[in-house]
Every structure is written in structure tokens, then in C-alpha cells.
Design an enzyme around this catalytic site. Structure first.
Site, PDB file in Angstrom:
ATOM      1  N   ASP A 136       0.842  -1.196   0.000  1.00  0.00           N
ATOM      2  CA  ASP A 136       0.000   0.000   0.000  1.00  0.00           C
ATOM      3  C   ASP A 136       0.878   1.247   0.000  1.00  0.00           C
ATOM      4  OD1 ASP A 136      -2.340  -1.392  -0.070  1.00  0.00           O
ATOM      5  OD2 ASP A 136      -2.954  -0.947   1.987  1.00  0.00           O
ATOM      6  N   ASP A 138       0.583   4.001   1.545  1.00  0.00           N
ATOM      7  CA  ASP A 138       0.653   4.804   2.776  1.00  0.00           C
ATOM      8  C   ASP A 138       1.318   4.085   3.944  1.00  0.00           C
ATOM      9  OD1 ASP A 138      -1.311   2.921   3.132  1.00  0.00           O
ATOM     10  OD2 ASP A 138      -2.960   4.345   3.310  1.00  0.00           O
ATOM     11  N   TRP A 198     -13.773  -0.675  -1.162  1.00  0.00           N
ATOM     12  CA  TRP A 198     -12.915  -0.948  -0.010  1.00  0.00           C
ATOM     13  C   TRP A 198     -13.310  -2.244   0.732  1.00  0.00           C
ATOM     14  CZ3 TRP A 198     -13.567  -1.712   5.148  1.00  0.00           C
ATOM     15  CH2 TRP A 198     -12.383  -1.693   5.924  1.00  0.00           C
ATOM     16  N   GLU A 201     -10.675  -7.852   0.271  1.00  0.00           N
ATOM     17  CA  GLU A 201      -9.859  -8.541  -0.740  1.00  0.00           C
ATOM     18  C   GLU A 201      -8.596  -9.127  -0.110  1.00  0.00           C
ATOM     19  OE1 GLU A 201      -9.914  -5.325  -0.386  1.00  0.00           O
ATOM     20  OE2 GLU A 201      -7.779  -4.888  -0.136  1.00  0.00           O
ATOM     21  N   ASP A 202      -8.128  -8.493   0.999  1.00  0.00           N
ATOM     22  CA  ASP A 202      -6.935  -9.021   1.675  1.00  0.00           C
ATOM     23  C   ASP A 202      -7.262 -10.301   2.462  1.00  0.00           C
ATOM     24  OD1 ASP A 202      -8.478  -7.506   3.419  1.00  0.00           O
ATOM     25  OD2 ASP A 202      -6.815  -6.364   4.249  1.00  0.00           O
ATOM     26  N   MET A 228       1.326   4.381   9.360  1.00  0.00           N
ATOM     27  CA  MET A 228       0.443   4.628   8.220  1.00  0.00           C
ATOM     28  C   MET A 228       0.226   6.130   8.102  1.00  0.00           C
ATOM     29  SD  MET A 228      -3.314   3.137   7.456  1.00  0.00           S
ATOM     30  CE  MET A 228      -4.124   4.705   7.411  1.00  0.00           C
ATOM     31  N   HIS A 231      -5.008   9.476   6.526  1.00  0.00           N
ATOM     32  CA  HIS A 231      -5.789   9.997   5.391  1.00  0.00           C
ATOM     33  C   HIS A 231      -7.251   9.653   5.595  1.00  0.00           C
ATOM     34  CE1 HIS A 231      -6.498   5.964   3.582  1.00  0.00           C
ATOM     35  NE2 HIS A 231      -5.379   5.666   4.195  1.00  0.00           N
ATOM     36  N   ARG A 233     -11.008   8.449   3.827  1.00  0.00           N
ATOM     37  CA  ARG A 233     -11.371   7.498   2.779  1.00  0.00           C
ATOM     38  C   ARG A 233     -11.379   8.225   1.422  1.00  0.00           C
ATOM     39  NH1 ARG A 233     -13.375   2.711   3.493  1.00  0.00           N
ATOM     40  NH2 ARG A 233     -14.060   3.105   5.611  1.00  0.00           N
TER      41      ARG A 233
HETATM   42  N1  UDH Z   1      -5.508   3.486  -3.029  1.00  0.00           N
HETATM   43  C1  UDH Z   1      -5.150   4.586  -3.775  1.00  0.00           C
HETATM   44  N2  UDH Z   1      -6.098   5.482  -4.141  1.00  0.00           N
HETATM   45  C2  UDH Z   1      -7.405   5.336  -3.801  1.00  0.00           C
HETATM   46  C3  UDH Z   1      -7.768   4.215  -3.042  1.00  0.00           C
HETATM   47  C4  UDH Z   1      -6.805   3.315  -2.654  1.00  0.00           C
HETATM   48  O1  UDH Z   1      -3.986   4.781  -4.116  1.00  0.00           O
HETATM   49  O2  UDH Z   1      -8.223   6.186  -4.184  1.00  0.00           O
HETATM   50  C5  UDH Z   1      -4.488   2.435  -2.719  1.00  0.00           C
HETATM   51  C6  UDH Z   1      -3.349   2.891  -1.865  1.00  0.00           C
HETATM   52  O3  UDH Z   1      -2.205   2.154  -2.170  1.00  0.00           O
HETATM   53  C7  UDH Z   1      -3.860   2.556  -0.489  1.00  0.00           C
HETATM   54  C8  UDH Z   1      -4.526   1.214  -0.745  1.00  0.00           C
HETATM   55  O4  UDH Z   1      -5.096   1.348  -2.024  1.00  0.00           O
HETATM   56  O5  UDH Z   1      -2.848   2.490   0.455  1.00  0.00           O
HETATM   57  C9  UDH Z   1      -5.570   0.823   0.278  1.00  0.00           C
HETATM   58  O6  UDH Z   1      -6.584   1.817   0.391  1.00  0.00           O
HETATM   59  P1  UDH Z   1      -6.814   2.638   1.723  1.00  0.00           P
HETATM   60  O7  UDH Z   1      -5.523   3.235   2.157  1.00  0.00           O
HETATM   61  O8  UDH Z   1      -7.941   3.590   1.520  1.00  0.00           O
HETATM   62  O9  UDH Z   1      -7.258   1.542   2.744  1.00  0.00           O
HETATM   63  P2  UDH Z   1      -7.154   1.656   4.305  1.00  0.00           P
HETATM   64  O10 UDH Z   1      -7.804   0.455   4.836  1.00  0.00           O
HETATM   65  O11 UDH Z   1      -7.977   2.981   4.705  1.00  0.00           O
HETATM   66  O12 UDH Z   1      -5.748   1.951   4.711  1.00  0.00           O
HETATM   67  C10 UDH Z   1      -9.336   3.018   4.644  1.00  0.00           C
HETATM   68  C11 UDH Z   1      -9.829   4.451   4.840  1.00  0.00           C
HETATM   69  C12 UDH Z   1      -9.879   4.776   6.301  1.00  0.00           C
HETATM   70  C13 UDH Z   1     -10.432   6.138   6.530  1.00  0.00           C
HETATM   71  C14 UDH Z   1     -10.563   6.383   7.993  1.00  0.00           C
HETATM   72  C15 UDH Z   1     -10.820   7.822   8.292  1.00  0.00           C
HETATM   73  N3  UDH Z   1     -10.729   8.056   9.707  1.00  0.00           N
END
Ligand code: UDH
Length: 288
Positions: A136, A138, A198, A201-202, A228, A231, A233
């Protein structure tokens, strides 16, 4: 320098020794560097990068070649911060690595699993990499004893993340950063392509791993530590309402869809060999 010199009549040729599995210059836990940095500043800083985002040790030959696949859309500041941290980190680890950014074009709902499959197939057109790290954008590794290598079992790297107080998110968590040998990714038929938006898939990927009698392994949480980048959503990556239903059929779908069917979902729109990475822009048709 652990190299030996061989000379014949006309050429001087260095034969480099195999790199140490655990290099001596590792520094352990260290804060990440989160300062804003531009692409051109990175290009100026890392003159050792070769076209397409290839980095390799100068003094030894690593046992593996590695591709790092980064699924991506609209996160340039994160990507730059990630590379600013990963390049020195992987240099210290003596890795032969090529960075691939797989960008989903347009506004279709983000499909992380399918992008990894695309990245794998497109990377293979350059070279059969021994090891694939699925990363990922981030996730910043903060302890360089967290060795980026592939081994006889698929590895979950992102064990202890600041977001979860440096504790494992949940026992079967297999997200963030994982690493598989090329043969393992082929054997499990890659990711499912069906998780649109979202989530989960993992988990599906881990079901595929276990269903092939492979065991997921992890380093110790004090080593496998990540910060991390915070960011919200993303637009275009809403929680997938079908995700838990899909998970129920993960094992049954394993060979019906995945790496072996992703070609019907995507088209490469652009491919660039840049200094820091190979950039692949794809359109994804989530309807298949
Ligand atoms: N990603 C992108 N662009 C997007 C969506 C996803 O580059 O528009 C990629 C990126 O590599 C990211 C990965 O997909 O690290 C996973 O997506 P994510 O970082 O959105 O997933 P995560 O579970 O976060 O880390 C979910 C959003 C949580 C928001 C919480 C707010 N408090």
C-alpha cells in the site's frame, strides 16, 4: 568490499559475491521521514536509481530479484513520502528491487486486488521477478530489521501499525504489505478481481494462501512496524457492501477467477519507465 576481481586479456570484470541475508549496516527502529518532497527532489537525491525504478546494491549480488507493486490513484504526496523512506531502507537491506506503480485510470470504483494482478502480469513482461511485495502507498516501514525478502511461506509484513497502537489489527489480517514468491502468487491464482471498493480482498487472499496449504508467516511486532500516513477514505473507494458475501465463496472461486482471468478486465493505457518507478496506467472494467 566483498568483491573479487577477475581479469582476462581485454576486460576487467568484477564478480560480486552474494549479499548477506542480514546486512551489517542495519539501524533498527527509526522515525520515518514525513516531510513533503517532490518527484524531482527525489530524482536528484537518488542518483543510483536506474530507469524504470530499479535499485540494486553496488557491492554484492542479492539472492533474489524483487518487484514492489503499489496500487495507486491520486495519492502523489503519499507515493513520494513512501519512496523517500523505502529507497534508503531497501538500500540498507541490499535489495535488488524495481518499483511498479499501477494506477487505476478514471473514476471507476477502486479495485485493489485486480490492480495487484495487473501489476504482476505487467511486471512479468519485463522480467520474472523472484519475489513480489504488494505494498500500500501509505505504509511506512520504520524498522529496517523488517527484511523485505520472500521465503518458502507467504509473509505478512504489516504486523504492527501505529493506527492500531502497533498491535496486530486482527489475527487473520493479511493487508497493508505482503510478500510472496512468484511461484506462490501463481499457485494461489493471485487476488480475486471481484472486490470492487474498499475491504476484504486481503482476507480473500489469505483464504487462497491457506487453501493451498501454504502458511502465512510474520516477523515479530517490534520488527514489523509501520506508520500509516493518515488519510480520509478516498473518493471512488467506498466500502464494498458485497465484501462479506464474497468472502464466503473465496475458496470455491480461487481457480475460477483471479490472476488467470484479470486480462478480460483491464487495458493498459500508458506505460512509462521513469527514474523512480515503472508507471502503468490501466483502465479497469469492473463488470468484467
Ligand atoms: N488506493 C489509492 N487510491 C485510492 C484508493 C486506494 O492509491 O483512491 C491504494 C493505496 O495504495 C492505499 C490502498 O489502495 O494504500 C488501500 O486503500 P486505503 O488506504 O484507503 O485503505 P485503508 O484500509 O484505509 O488503509 C481506509 C480508509 C480509512 C479512513 C478512515 C478515516 N478516519
Amino acid at each position: 568490499v566483498t568483491s573479487s576481481l577477475t581479469m582476462n586479456n581485454t576486460t576487467m570484470e568484477y564478480i560480486l559475491e552474494t549479499c548477506l541475508e542480514k546486512p551489517k549496516n542495519l539501524i533498527g527502529l527509526r522515525l520515518g521521514n514525513y516531510s513533503r518532497v517532490t518527484k524531482s527532489e527525489l530524482v536528484d537525491e537518488y542518483i543510483e536509481m536506474e530507469p524504470g525504478g530499479h535499485l540494486r546494491p553496488q557491492n554484492c549480488t542479492p539472492g533474489q530479484t524483487m518487484a514492489i507493486l503499489i496500487p495507486y490513484r491520486n495519492r502523489s504526496s503519499h507515493l513520494h513520502i513512501l519512496l523517500h523512506n523505502l529507497i534508503p531502507f531497501l538500500t540498507r537491506q541490499n535489495v535488488d528491487v524495481t518499483f511498479f506503480v499501477i494506477e487505476q485510470a478514471g473514476n471507476s470504483t477502486f479495485n485493489r486486488g485486480a490492480l495487484f494482478n495487473v501489476g504482476f502480469l505487467e511486471a512479468e513482461k519485463f522480467q520474472r521477478f523472484d519475489c513480489y511485495i504488494l505494498h500500500d502507498v501509505d505504509m511506512i516501514p520504520i524498522n529496517d530489521h523488517n527484511l523485505y525478502r520472500c521465503s518458502e511461506n507467504p509473509r505478512h509484513f504489516a504486523v504492527a501499525i501505529n493506527k492500531h497502537n502497533y498491535k496486530l489489527h486482527y489475527e487473520s489480517y493479511f493487508g497493508g504489505v505482503v510478500g510472496l514468491l512468484r511461484e506462490q502468487y501463481l499457485q494461489i491464482n493471485g487476488h480475486s478481481n471481484l472486490y470492487i471498493g474498499w475491504g476484504t480482498e486481503d482476507d480473500d487472499l489469505l483464504i487462497r494462501v491457506k487453501n493451498k496449504n501454504l502458511t502465512m508467516v510474520r516477523y515479530n511486532p517490534s520488527t514489523a512496524r509501520y506508520d500509516m500516513i493518515q488519510h480520509d477514505r478516498d473518493v471512488g473507494n467506498a466500502e464494498n457492501p458485497m465484501r462479506l458475501t464474497l468472502r464466503k465463496s473465496a475458496a470455491r472461486r480461487q481457480h475460477v477467477e483471479g490472476l488467470n482471468t484479470v486480462t478480460k478486465y483491464y487495458q493498459v493505457l500508458d506505460m512509462k519507465l521513469e527514474t523512480l518507478y515503472t508507471w502503468i496506467t490501466v483502465s479497469l472494467d469492473n463488470s468484467g
